[in-house]
Enzyme design. Structure first.
Site, PDB file in Angstrom:
ATOM      1  N   TYR A 289      -6.557   6.646   3.822  1.00 41.02           N
ATOM      2  CA  TYR A 289      -6.699   5.594   2.813  1.00 41.02           C
ATOM      3  C   TYR A 289      -5.960   4.327   3.206  1.00 41.02           C
ATOM      4  CZ  TYR A 289      -5.475   2.531  -0.880  1.00 41.02           C
ATOM      5  OH  TYR A 289      -5.255   1.389  -1.585  1.00 41.02           O
TER       6      TYR A 289
ATOM      7  N   ASP B  85      -9.341   6.024  -2.398  1.00 43.43           N
ATOM      8  CA  ASP B  85      -8.198   6.485  -3.186  1.00 43.43           C
ATOM      9  C   ASP B  85      -8.717   7.152  -4.469  1.00 43.43           C
ATOM     10  OD1 ASP B  85      -9.178   4.365  -4.623  1.00 43.43           O
ATOM     11  OD2 ASP B  85      -7.196   3.746  -5.323  1.00 43.43           O
TER      12      ASP B  85
ATOM     13  N   GLU C 173       0.819  -1.207   0.000  1.00 43.68           N
ATOM     14  CA  GLU C 173       0.000   0.000   0.000  1.00 43.68           C
ATOM     15  C   GLU C 173       0.856   1.262   0.000  1.00 43.68           C
ATOM     16  OE1 GLU C 173      -2.970   0.309  -0.695  1.00 43.68           O
ATOM     17  OE2 GLU C 173      -3.565  -1.787  -0.607  1.00 43.68           O
TER      18      GLU C 173
END
Length: 360
Positions: A116, A134, A33
């Site tokens: 996020y 996102d 991520e």
DNA sequence: AAGGCGGGGTC
DNA sequence: GACCCAGCCTT
């Protein structure tokens, strides 16, 4: 039919086979991520694989030196991500017994983890029902519900976050979030969405109103600033003069060939001589200029015109903090700033002989 | 709320 | 050449 069900059915058939989807190890999800922030999947793949080879688990990363960690990030951009990730991982290693925490408040408190990323980690690794908003999700939902606000505004993000929360799958929040991102990257793409292939086309308000091509609304970015730089490839024997950039700001902590900005008009070489003189305390004999080449680097924020001077000065004594003589063989231990990385490769290809031959 | 922070792919 | 990408942090 509900959005979540349509989405998950589509995802079952079309989900991408990605390295970080091999298992649900929270550490792997976390690393992926961070790497994927503002970075395309294809660019991340090779970095992720190399990373997992060297730092296979949280503990191995926590115990690594920052210098090496940043080196594995070299070329990926946004280098504070690497330092923040290391800091966050060390925090988990010390304060959470090596286990990535499972609450939003704890995860979002880790360095480099925002709203996020916290949602992505919790939903994917632990199957927690947390939205992960996102760029893809903003685009998909601005179309699905015909949100005409500027999606870069906090207000729009808040509204869309609520819409996502209302539509989220109870049983598979992680798959739901990932399905939205896959849909956004392959079907609901920025310019001309491929609505004919979209499982949600029938419940999309933008398409119903013929506005799918006009959404999302996004404020324009400021134009890039023009900068003229001149850098010196300065050699003494097997050693090159290199400069480590400050710990904050652009390309923080990355190495480069000593660089001077050309602010006013005038002879670039003259400005280069003066600028390097300030950094080294010694005059460079410009008669020994070996090669001058220019690179243009376009960038979202910068429009850089880069002049390289390869010179062989008589004698230089560094008196600038970040200046250091480095043996050519030790370069692989350093992280080079982007443009200089290309210059370094250029030098490696040409090899010293051809370049310096005229002088020996 | 705005701006800084990389590099590369796509159209 | 413009646009955008699995955003975060600082001011």
């Amino acid at each position: 039919m509900k959005i979540a069900q349509l989405l998950l059915t589509w995802y079952e058939d079309f989900k991408r086979d990605l390295p970080w989807r091999r298992n649900k190890d929270p550490y792997r999800i976390w690393v992926s991520e961070i790497m994927l922030q503002q970075t395309r999947v294809e660019a991340v793949k090779p970095y992720f694989d190399r990373w997992m080879e060297r730092f296979p688990d949280l503990k191995s990363l926590a115990e690594a030196e920052e210098e090496e960690v940043v080196r594995y990030w070299q070329g990926l951009g946004y280098y504070s991500r690497a330092r923040n990730l290391l800091q966050g991982v060390r925090e988990v290693n010390q304060s959470y017994g090596g286990q990535v925490p499972q609450t939003k408040e704890e995860v979002i408190g880790l360095a480099g983890v925002g709203d996020y990323t916290a949602g992505a980690i919790l939903s994917i690794a632990y199957n927690k029902k947390e939205p992960a908003i996102d760029g893809n999700v903003l685009r998909v939902f601005s179309r699905l519900f015909c949100v005409e606000e500027d999606i870069s505004s906090p207000a729009a993000k808040k509204n869309i976050k609520q819409l996502v929360a209302d539509e989220m799958s109870e049983e598979q929040p992680g798959d739901f979030n990932q399905a939205l991102m896959d849909l956004g990257s392959s079907i609901c793409i920025p310019k001309t969405p491929r609505c004919a292939l979209c499982p949600l086309a029938d419940c999309c308000y933008a398409k119903r109103n013929g506005k799918e091509g006009q959404l999302p609304v996004k404020k324009k970015k400021a134009p890039p600033k023009a900068v003229r730089l001149i850098a010196g490839v300065i050699r003494q024997g097997e050693f090159y003069l290199l400069h480590q950039r400050p710990n904050k700001g652009l390309l923080a902590g990355m190495w480069e060939f000593p660089t001077v900005e050309i602010k006013e008009d005038g002879d670039p070489m003259d400005i280069f001589r003066q600028g390097i003189h300030k950094k080294t305390g010694q005059v460079i004999e410009l008669e020994r200029l070996l090669l001058q080449c220019t690179h243009i680097f376009s960038h979202r924020q910068w429009d850089i015109s880069f002049h390289y001077c390869i010179v062989a000065p008589d004698r230089i004594v560094p008196n600038d903090e970040g200046l250091k003589w480095v043996n050519r063989r030790d370069w692989e231990k350093l992280s080079f700033a982007g443009p200089h990385r290309k210059m370094e490769k250029y030098l490696a290809e040409k090899n010293s002989q051809e370049i310096w031959q005229a002088f020996e």
